[in-house]
Scaffold this motif. Structure first.
Motif, PDB file in Angstrom:
ATOM      1  N   LEU A   1       0.828  -1.205   0.000  1.00 25.19           N
ATOM      2  CA  LEU A   1       0.000   0.000   0.000  1.00 25.19           C
ATOM      3  C   LEU A   1       0.868   1.262   0.000  1.00 25.19           C
ATOM      4  CD1 LEU A   1      -2.739   1.399   0.228  1.00 25.19           C
ATOM      5  CD2 LEU A   1      -2.649   1.037   2.701  1.00 25.19           C
ATOM      6  N   ILE A   2       1.871   1.304   0.860  1.00 23.88           N
ATOM      7  CA  ILE A   2       2.762   2.465   0.924  1.00 23.88           C
ATOM      8  C   ILE A   2       3.576   2.587  -0.355  1.00 23.88           C
ATOM      9  CG2 ILE A   2       4.738   3.446   2.163  1.00 23.88           C
ATOM     10  CD1 ILE A   2       3.613   2.152   4.710  1.00 23.88           C
ATOM     11  N   LEU A   3       4.045   1.470  -0.878  1.00 21.44           N
ATOM     12  CA  LEU A   3       4.802   1.504  -2.131  1.00 21.44           C
ATOM     13  C   LEU A   3       3.946   2.033  -3.277  1.00 21.44           C
ATOM     14  CD1 LEU A   3       6.819  -1.834  -2.010  1.00 21.44           C
ATOM     15  CD2 LEU A   3       7.749   0.472  -1.938  1.00 21.44           C
ATOM     16  N   PHE A   4       2.697   1.614  -3.316  1.00 24.35           N
ATOM     17  CA  PHE A   4       1.820   2.069  -4.391  1.00 24.35           C
ATOM     18  C   PHE A   4       1.607   3.580  -4.321  1.00 24.35           C
ATOM     19  CE2 PHE A   4      -2.582   3.160  -5.596  1.00 24.35           C
ATOM     20  CZ  PHE A   4      -2.469   2.966  -6.958  1.00 24.35           C
ATOM     21  N   VAL A   5       1.262   4.083  -3.139  1.00 18.54           N
ATOM     22  CA  VAL A   5       1.017   5.520  -2.997  1.00 18.54           C
ATOM     23  C   VAL A   5       2.274   6.317  -3.313  1.00 18.54           C
ATOM     24  CG1 VAL A   5       0.407   7.344  -1.362  1.00 18.54           C
ATOM     25  CG2 VAL A   5      -0.844   5.189  -1.328  1.00 18.54           C
ATOM     26  N   GLY A   6       3.411   5.904  -2.767  1.00 22.30           N
ATOM     27  CA  GLY A   6       4.647   6.650  -2.974  1.00 22.30           C
ATOM     28  C   GLY A   6       5.148   6.599  -4.394  1.00 22.30           C
ATOM     29  N   MET A   7       5.223   5.386  -4.963  1.00 20.17           N
ATOM     30  CA  MET A   7       5.817   5.242  -6.291  1.00 20.17           C
ATOM     31  C   MET A   7       4.912   5.794  -7.385  1.00 20.17           C
ATOM     32  SD  MET A   7       8.287   4.372  -8.114  1.00 20.17           S
ATOM     33  CE  MET A   7       8.570   4.085  -9.844  1.00 20.17           C
ATOM     34  N   ALA A   8       3.635   5.479  -7.334  1.00 16.55           N
ATOM     35  CA  ALA A   8       2.733   5.946  -8.386  1.00 16.55           C
ATOM     36  C   ALA A   8       2.633   7.471  -8.387  1.00 16.55           C
ATOM     37  CB  ALA A   8       1.351   5.325  -8.195  1.00 16.55           C
ATOM     38  N   THR A   9       2.506   8.069  -7.199  1.00 14.82           N
ATOM     39  CA  THR A   9       2.418   9.534  -7.129  1.00 14.82           C
ATOM     40  C   THR A   9       3.701  10.182  -7.621  1.00 14.82           C
ATOM     41  OG1 THR A   9       0.935   9.358  -5.220  1.00 14.82           O
ATOM     42  CG2 THR A   9       1.990  11.486  -5.601  1.00 14.82           C
ATOM     43  N   ALA A  10       4.840   9.681  -7.186  1.00 14.28           N
ATOM     44  CA  ALA A  10       6.118  10.284  -7.577  1.00 14.28           C
ATOM     45  C   ALA A  10       6.341  10.198  -9.085  1.00 14.28           C
ATOM     46  CB  ALA A  10       7.261   9.599  -6.835  1.00 14.28           C
ATOM     47  N   THR A  11       6.126   9.029  -9.666  1.00 20.91           N
ATOM     48  CA  THR A  11       6.428   8.854 -11.088  1.00 20.91           C
ATOM     49  C   THR A  11       5.474   9.643 -11.974  1.00 20.91           C
ATOM     50  OG1 THR A  11       7.124   6.607 -10.519  1.00 20.91           O
ATOM     51  CG2 THR A  11       6.932   7.131 -12.841  1.00 20.91           C
ATOM     52  N   LEU A  12       4.188   9.617 -11.635  1.00 22.23           N
ATOM     53  CA  LEU A  12       3.229  10.373 -12.439  1.00 22.23           C
ATOM     54  C   LEU A  12       3.489  11.880 -12.359  1.00 22.23           C
ATOM     55  CD1 LEU A  12      -0.118   8.488 -11.729  1.00 22.23           C
ATOM     56  CD2 LEU A  12       0.998   8.741 -13.940  1.00 22.23           C
TER      57      LEU A  12
ATOM     58  N   PRO B   1       5.009  21.941  -8.005  1.00 27.99           N
ATOM     59  CA  PRO B   1       4.459  21.208  -9.152  1.00 27.99           C
ATOM     60  C   PRO B   1       2.948  21.334  -9.217  1.00 27.99           C
ATOM     61  CG  PRO B   1       5.106  19.697  -7.416  1.00 27.99           C
ATOM     62  CD  PRO B   1       5.577  21.057  -6.993  1.00 27.99           C
ATOM     63  N   ALA B   2       2.438  21.796 -10.346  1.00 25.64           N
ATOM     64  CA  ALA B   2       1.003  22.093 -10.445  1.00 25.64           C
ATOM     65  C   ALA B   2       0.145  20.837 -10.460  1.00 25.64           C
ATOM     66  CB  ALA B   2       0.740  22.920 -11.709  1.00 25.64           C
ATOM     67  N   ALA B   3       0.661  19.723 -10.979  1.00 21.82           N
ATOM     68  CA  ALA B   3      -0.169  18.527 -11.172  1.00 21.82           C
ATOM     69  C   ALA B   3      -0.267  17.653  -9.935  1.00 21.82           C
ATOM     70  CB  ALA B   3       0.398  17.689 -12.329  1.00 21.82           C
ATOM     71  N   THR B   4       0.480  17.962  -8.889  1.00 23.35           N
ATOM     72  CA  THR B   4       0.563  17.059  -7.744  1.00 23.35           C
ATOM     73  C   THR B   4      -0.781  16.782  -7.060  1.00 23.35           C
ATOM     74  OG1 THR B   4       2.846  17.727  -7.345  1.00 23.35           O
ATOM     75  CG2 THR B   4       1.688  16.688  -5.518  1.00 23.35           C
ATOM     76  N   PRO B   5      -1.618  17.787  -6.729  1.00 24.49           N
ATOM     77  CA  PRO B   5      -2.865  17.480  -6.008  1.00 24.49           C
ATOM     78  C   PRO B   5      -3.787  16.534  -6.756  1.00 24.49           C
ATOM     79  CG  PRO B   5      -2.368  19.825  -5.891  1.00 24.49           C
ATOM     80  CD  PRO B   5      -1.425  19.242  -6.884  1.00 24.49           C
ATOM     81  N   GLY B   6      -3.996  16.765  -8.056  1.00 23.81           N
ATOM     82  CA  GLY B   6      -4.892  15.897  -8.817  1.00 23.81           C
ATOM     83  C   GLY B   6      -4.367  14.481  -8.937  1.00 23.81           C
ATOM     84  N   VAL B   7      -3.076  14.356  -9.223  1.00 20.76           N
ATOM     85  CA  VAL B   7      -2.478  13.019  -9.337  1.00 20.76           C
ATOM     86  C   VAL B   7      -2.553  12.286  -8.004  1.00 20.76           C
ATOM     87  CG1 VAL B   7      -0.317  11.775  -9.746  1.00 20.76           C
ATOM     88  CG2 VAL B   7      -0.950  13.688 -11.225  1.00 20.76           C
ATOM     89  N   TRP B   8      -2.198  12.981  -6.934  1.00 28.06           N
ATOM     90  CA  TRP B   8      -2.232  12.358  -5.608  1.00 28.06           C
ATOM     91  C   TRP B   8      -3.638  11.897  -5.249  1.00 28.06           C
ATOM     92  CZ3 TRP B   8      -4.819  13.984  -1.134  1.00 28.06           C
ATOM     93  CH2 TRP B   8      -4.463  13.337   0.045  1.00 28.06           C
ATOM     94  N   LEU B   9      -4.632  12.703  -5.552  1.00 27.53           N
ATOM     95  CA  LEU B   9      -6.016  12.328  -5.243  1.00 27.53           C
ATOM     96  C   LEU B   9      -6.433  11.089  -6.025  1.00 27.53           C
ATOM     97  CD1 LEU B   9      -8.569  13.087  -3.692  1.00 27.53           C
ATOM     98  CD2 LEU B   9      -9.235  14.529  -5.625  1.00 27.53           C
ATOM     99  N   GLY B  10      -6.036  10.999  -7.290  1.00 30.26           N
ATOM    100  CA  GLY B  10      -6.364   9.815  -8.077  1.00 30.26           C
ATOM    101  C   GLY B  10      -5.709   8.560  -7.538  1.00 30.26           C
ATOM    102  N   VAL B  11      -4.426   8.655  -7.164  1.00 31.79           N
ATOM    103  CA  VAL B  11      -3.711   7.500  -6.617  1.00 31.79           C
ATOM    104  C   VAL B  11      -4.330   7.054  -5.300  1.00 31.79           C
ATOM    105  CG1 VAL B  11      -1.502   6.736  -5.662  1.00 31.79           C
ATOM    106  CG2 VAL B  11      -1.554   8.048  -7.779  1.00 31.79           C
ATOM    107  N   VAL B  12      -4.651   8.010  -4.436  1.00 33.23           N
ATOM    108  CA  VAL B  12      -5.255   7.688  -3.142  1.00 33.23           C
ATOM    109  C   VAL B  12      -6.616   7.027  -3.325  1.00 33.23           C
ATOM    110  CG1 VAL B  12      -6.274   8.741  -1.085  1.00 33.23           C
ATOM    111  CG2 VAL B  12      -3.983   9.412  -1.829  1.00 33.23           C
ATOM    112  N   THR B  13      -7.386   7.491  -4.293  1.00 31.34           N
ATOM    113  CA  THR B  13      -8.700   6.897  -4.553  1.00 31.34           C
ATOM    114  C   THR B  13      -8.575   5.439  -4.963  1.00 31.34           C
ATOM    115  OG1 THR B  13      -9.586   9.054  -5.221  1.00 31.34           O
ATOM    116  CG2 THR B  13     -10.804   7.098  -5.918  1.00 31.34           C
ATOM    117  N   VAL B  14      -7.635   5.159  -5.859  1.00 31.22           N
ATOM    118  CA  VAL B  14      -7.414   3.770  -6.288  1.00 31.22           C
ATOM    119  C   VAL B  14      -6.982   2.910  -5.107  1.00 31.22           C
ATOM    120  CG1 VAL B  14      -6.020   2.281  -7.762  1.00 31.22           C
ATOM    121  CG2 VAL B  14      -6.887   4.435  -8.656  1.00 31.22           C
ATOM    122  N   ALA B  15      -6.070   3.422  -4.275  1.00 29.72           N
ATOM    123  CA  ALA B  15      -5.609   2.663  -3.112  1.00 29.72           C
ATOM    124  C   ALA B  15      -6.757   2.373  -2.149  1.00 29.72           C
ATOM    125  CB  ALA B  15      -4.502   3.437  -2.396  1.00 29.72           C
ATOM    126  N   ALA B  16      -7.604   3.368  -1.899  1.00 26.43           N
ATOM    127  CA  ALA B  16      -8.728   3.178  -0.982  1.00 26.43           C
ATOM    128  C   ALA B  16      -9.718   2.146  -1.517  1.00 26.43           C
ATOM    129  CB  ALA B  16      -9.425   4.515  -0.738  1.00 26.43           C
TER     130      ALA B  16
END
Length: 439
Positions: free
Chosen positions: A277-288, A399-414
């Motif tokens: 779970l932590i790897l998914f949130v960290g890696m997906a958010t960072a790379t995107l 970085p302008a795209a961070t909030p939207g990307v982070w919200l999408g990743v968190v939604t998938v994880a949840a």
């Protein structure tokens, strides 16, 4: 003990299903990307195509190897802890710690070998699809066909078996010795991962803004930081359950109260679930986010996207896709296995007066706190890499795209954590309480 391990696998294959799935997913990733080395070595491959294939195989193969090691280790940790009573019974009947270790390692090797062999066919199909993607983007000549050779097969089998044997050995050692409040090995490994991740992120500042390898250092640093924070996730989970206990009890009633009590008691056991779970949130958010910053920087410069830019974008999209799918599957696999193992516990709670709805609310409350823990640990890991890359690439740290990307990743994880836990609990609760307790 190897004969006993073989009989154990034959008699109770369902117990090791989670390990089999983890080995299967991991071997598929490793074989698929390492087969690009075989493809690049075949006669007739042009230099540009060789470079693209080798770069993808090296970078993503490295990510994949690390994720496979962590994924199989987390799954085997959950599985071995579920067998504490069995290993205690073996000790009482005369088995030595060494014999039990050889039995569990033998089981892990047998299951990992089966998973790796089953992964060959899907890895071959996925490799062909990946090479076809390179054909479409013009990075590899159309006449270059995908090849699965000794490098891909050797890496897939070797890494999967090595990861299974090492993870099983460590898990049995921790299960057999007297439990301490904080396992020393996990603490040391977590600290080393954090130091290495900080070094990877720090190396970003030593690079030029237009250097092709600029994106790799912060992304890999984020992975290591996420892995390090996952090693310290148990205290974070306990603290979070304590702070949010009142709100959870108010929201979910008795189910919330049971969730808080369970998480405090089982925090160490749930590190195997928190790792993917932590790897998914960290890696997906960072790379995107890193890829979004790079694309915005190229667009702002007014330059035409080169083949190298397309190569890097394709590489990062593939990385995110593979990491997202792999980590989500590991998360679902680990959480479903851990929830299904609690059939007897659910039965005891129902015989003590808890309703099915209260048990389901308990599982939902646990999933909620697990997701919050994964977000709190994975987000700093992602931000470390994103902010470092943004500062070097653009000269700013916003970085302008961070909030939207982070919200999408968190939604998938949840969704992945919530659905895995609740659906498994619903299926488990179909068993009558008296039958579940007597099992």
């Amino acid at each position: 003990m190897f004969v006993l391990a073989l009989r154990s696998v034959r008699q109770r294959p369902g117990r090791l299903a989670a390990t089999l799935l983890a080995a299967f997913f991991g071997a598929t990733v490793v074989i698929m990307f390492n087969s690009l080395h075989d493809t690049a070595r075949q006669p007739g491959t042009d230099p540009a195509g060789t470079e693209s294939l080798t770069l993808t195989a090296g970078v993503v193969g490295g990510y994949g190897t690390l994720l496979v090691l962590l994924g199989i280790a987390s799954t085997l940790t959950v599985t071995v802890r579920q067998r504490a009573e069995e290993m205690a019974l073996l000790r009482r009947t005369g088995a030595t710690p060494g014999q039990i270790t050889r039995m569990v390692v033998g089981e892990a090797l047998l299951v990992a070998a089966a998973g790796a062999l089953l992964a060959i066919a899907p890895a071959l199909l996925a490799g062909r699809a990946l090479v076809a993607r390179f054909h479409e983007t013009g990075q590899v000549a159309a006449g270059v066909d995908h090849v699965l050779g000794p490098i891909g097969l050797g890496a897939g089998l070797g890494i999967t078996l090595l990861a299974a044997a090492g993870a099983a050995w460590l898990a049995v050692r921790r299960a057999l010795r007297a439990r301490s409040r904080r396992p020393v090995t996990r603490t040391i490994a977590g600290a080393l991962a954090l130091v290495a991740g900080a070094g990877g992120v720090g190396a970003t500042f030593a690079m030029e803004p237009t250097e092709p390898a600029l994106m790799a250092a912060p992304a890999f640093g984020s992975i290591l930081i996420a892995a390090g924070l996952a090693a310290f996730s148990a205290p974070l989970l306990r603290a979070l359950s304590t702070m949010s206990g009142g709100a959870l009890r108010l929201l979910l009633g008795a189910g919330g109260h049971l969730a808080v009590l369970n998480l405090r008691r089982r925090a160490d056991e749930l590190t195997g679930v928190l790792m993917p779970l932590i790897l998914f949130v960290g890696m997906a958010t960072a790379t995107l986010c890193i890829q979004a910053v790079e694309s915005d920087a190229i667009a702002a410069s007014g330059l035409t996207r080169s083949t190298e830019d397309k190569n890097l974008e394709t590489l990062n999209v593939v990385v995110v896709g593979i990491v997202a799918v792999f980590c989500c599957l590991l998360l679902i696999n680990s959480l479903a296995s851990a929830t299904a193992f609690r059939r007897r516990e659910f039965g005891q709670q129902r015989l003590a007066g808890a309703t099915r709805g209260q048990v389901l609310r308990m599982v939902g409350g646990e999933a909620l706190l697990l997701v919050l823990t994964g977000i709190l640990a994975g987000t700093p890991a992602a931000l470390a890499g994103v902010l470092a890359f943004t500062a070097v690439r653009t000269g700013t740290v916003r970085p302008a795209a961070t909030p939207g990307v982070w919200l999408g990743v968190v939604t998938v994880a949840a969704l992945a954590a919530g659905l895995a836990g609740l659906l498994t609990a619903i299926r488990t609760l179909r068993t009558p309480a008296t039958v579940a307790v007597a099992a």
